[in-house]
Scaffold this active site. Structure first.
Site, PDB file in Angstrom:
ATOM      1  N   SER A   2       0.853  -1.182   0.000  1.00 55.25           N
ATOM      2  CA  SER A   2       0.000   0.000   0.000  1.00 55.25           C
ATOM      3  C   SER A   2       0.896   1.241   0.000  1.00 55.25           C
ATOM      4  O   SER A   2       1.984   1.208  -0.601  1.00 55.25           O
ATOM      5  CB  SER A   2      -0.916  -0.086   1.227  1.00 55.25           C
ATOM      6  OG  SER A   2      -1.761   1.028   1.325  1.00 55.25           O
TER       7      SER A   2
ATOM      8  N   LYS B 244      -5.475   3.298  -2.225  1.00 60.50           N
ATOM      9  CA  LYS B 244      -4.692   2.674  -1.152  1.00 60.50           C
ATOM     10  C   LYS B 244      -5.508   2.579   0.137  1.00 60.50           C
ATOM     11  O   LYS B 244      -5.344   1.608   0.902  1.00 60.50           O
ATOM     12  CB  LYS B 244      -3.387   3.450  -0.909  1.00 60.50           C
ATOM     13  CG  LYS B 244      -2.408   3.409  -2.079  1.00 60.50           C
ATOM     14  CD  LYS B 244      -2.012   1.998  -2.505  1.00 60.50           C
ATOM     15  CE  LYS B 244      -0.801   1.987  -3.425  1.00 60.50           C
ATOM     16  NZ  LYS B 244      -0.487   0.657  -3.955  1.00 60.50           N
TER      17      LYS B 244
END
Ligand code: COA
Length: 264
Positions: free
Chosen positions: A147, A165
């Site tokens: 992420s 994300k």
């Protein structure tokens, strides 16, 4: 102390890395391979994928490459199934690394541009996790999403990445709850600005921009791919066996300093 970290830590383990043809994800695949794992990498571009597999094999790593677009469920499932067959056993570690990025303010971004990043990151991670579940070691499986600090810190010109994300991290946390009972741990890593990656080339390719970003970072430098790989090796290891549903930043402190960093 733990005697976990020694050569061969991942011997007998099968690792699948999406977006593994280059950058941080390739280094992660290589690091698992160096510790004894068999590694499968996936990417969209066949030539790039083949070059990456050759690089891994040249280092003595058992490696396979499977071209697939993570947005295509059938293609991802086929790639994971092929890796399971090639390695003769289930996947122990899935790294959801495939991601899209380009810097653009919302007013100059098309709906399709936003969708491309959402689909690669969020749907792509879902597809890989969904497909791996029936093909993963249970108990013992580990899923790690690559992420970014954008998941929690809003950055101008990164609205698509911030939204994506954040979605990826919530997907991982939810999976940690659903799959914890069957022994699958699920986590996110937030790399900050990492040298020698396509993402940073896109976001801070200009040396002046890079120098400004470095000066603003608490640790005053970009990170290395190896520093991210070492975190992945730790999180997937028995040393981290009580860790799940968590987010781990390896970002030089980038997530502490607010969102104007990348709009320099
Ligand atoms: N600025 C604005 N819009 C952009 C853009 C940019 N720099 N790059 C791509 N887009 C838009 C395209 O214009 C297109 O929208 P449109 O159809 O309205 O014109 C849309 O994104 C999809 O682009 P396309 O090239 O058709 O699709 P794609 O599936 O290849 O996805 C990327 C494009 C840029 C998302 C993808 O190729 C990518 O992210 N590559 C880089 C990977 C990377 O750096 N990863 C590291 C992540 S940190």
């Amino acid at each position: 102390m733990s005697d976990v970290f020694k050569p061969g830590l991942y011997a007998g383990k099968n690792v699948f890395v999406t977006g593994g043809s280059s950058g941080i994800n390739l280094r992660i695949a290589e690091a698992f391979g160096e510790m004894g794992a068999k590694v499968a990498i996936n990417g969209r571009k066949v030539e790039k994928l083949e070059a990456a597999v050759a690089q891994l094999r040249a280092r003595g790593i058992t490696a396979e490459g499977y071209p697939a677009d993570v947005r295509d469920y059938a293609a991802v499932e086929g790639a994971i199934e092929a890796a399971v067959k090639a390695f003769g056993g289930p996947i122990d570690v899935l790294v959801c690394g495939a991601a899209g990025n380009f810097p653009a303010p919302v007013a100059m971004m098309s709906s399709n541009g936003f969708k491309a990043v959402m689909d690669i990151d969020v749907l792509g991670s879902f597809n890989a996790c969904r497909a791996v579940f029936e093909r993963m070691s249970k108990p013992g499986g580990v899923i790690i999403a690559i992420s970014a600090p954008q998941a929690q810190v809003p950055y101008p010109m990164q609205a698509h990445v911030c939204a994506a994300k954040a979605g990826v991290d919530m997907l991982m946390k939810t999976l940690a709850m659903e799959w914890g009972p069957v022994g699958v741990r699920v986590m996110s890593i937030w790399p900050g600005p990492i040298d020698d990656t396509e993402g940073m080339q896109r976001l801070a390719g200009d040396p002046d921009v890079k120098a400004k970003v470095e000066k603003a970072l608490p640790l005053q430098r970009f990170g290395t791919k190896d520093e991210v790989a070492q975190l992945a090796l730790f999180l997937a290891s028995p040393a981290a066996k009580y860790i799940t549903g968590s987010v781990h930043n390896v970002d030089g402190g980038m997530s502490l300093i607010g969102g104007n960093l990348l709009s320099m």
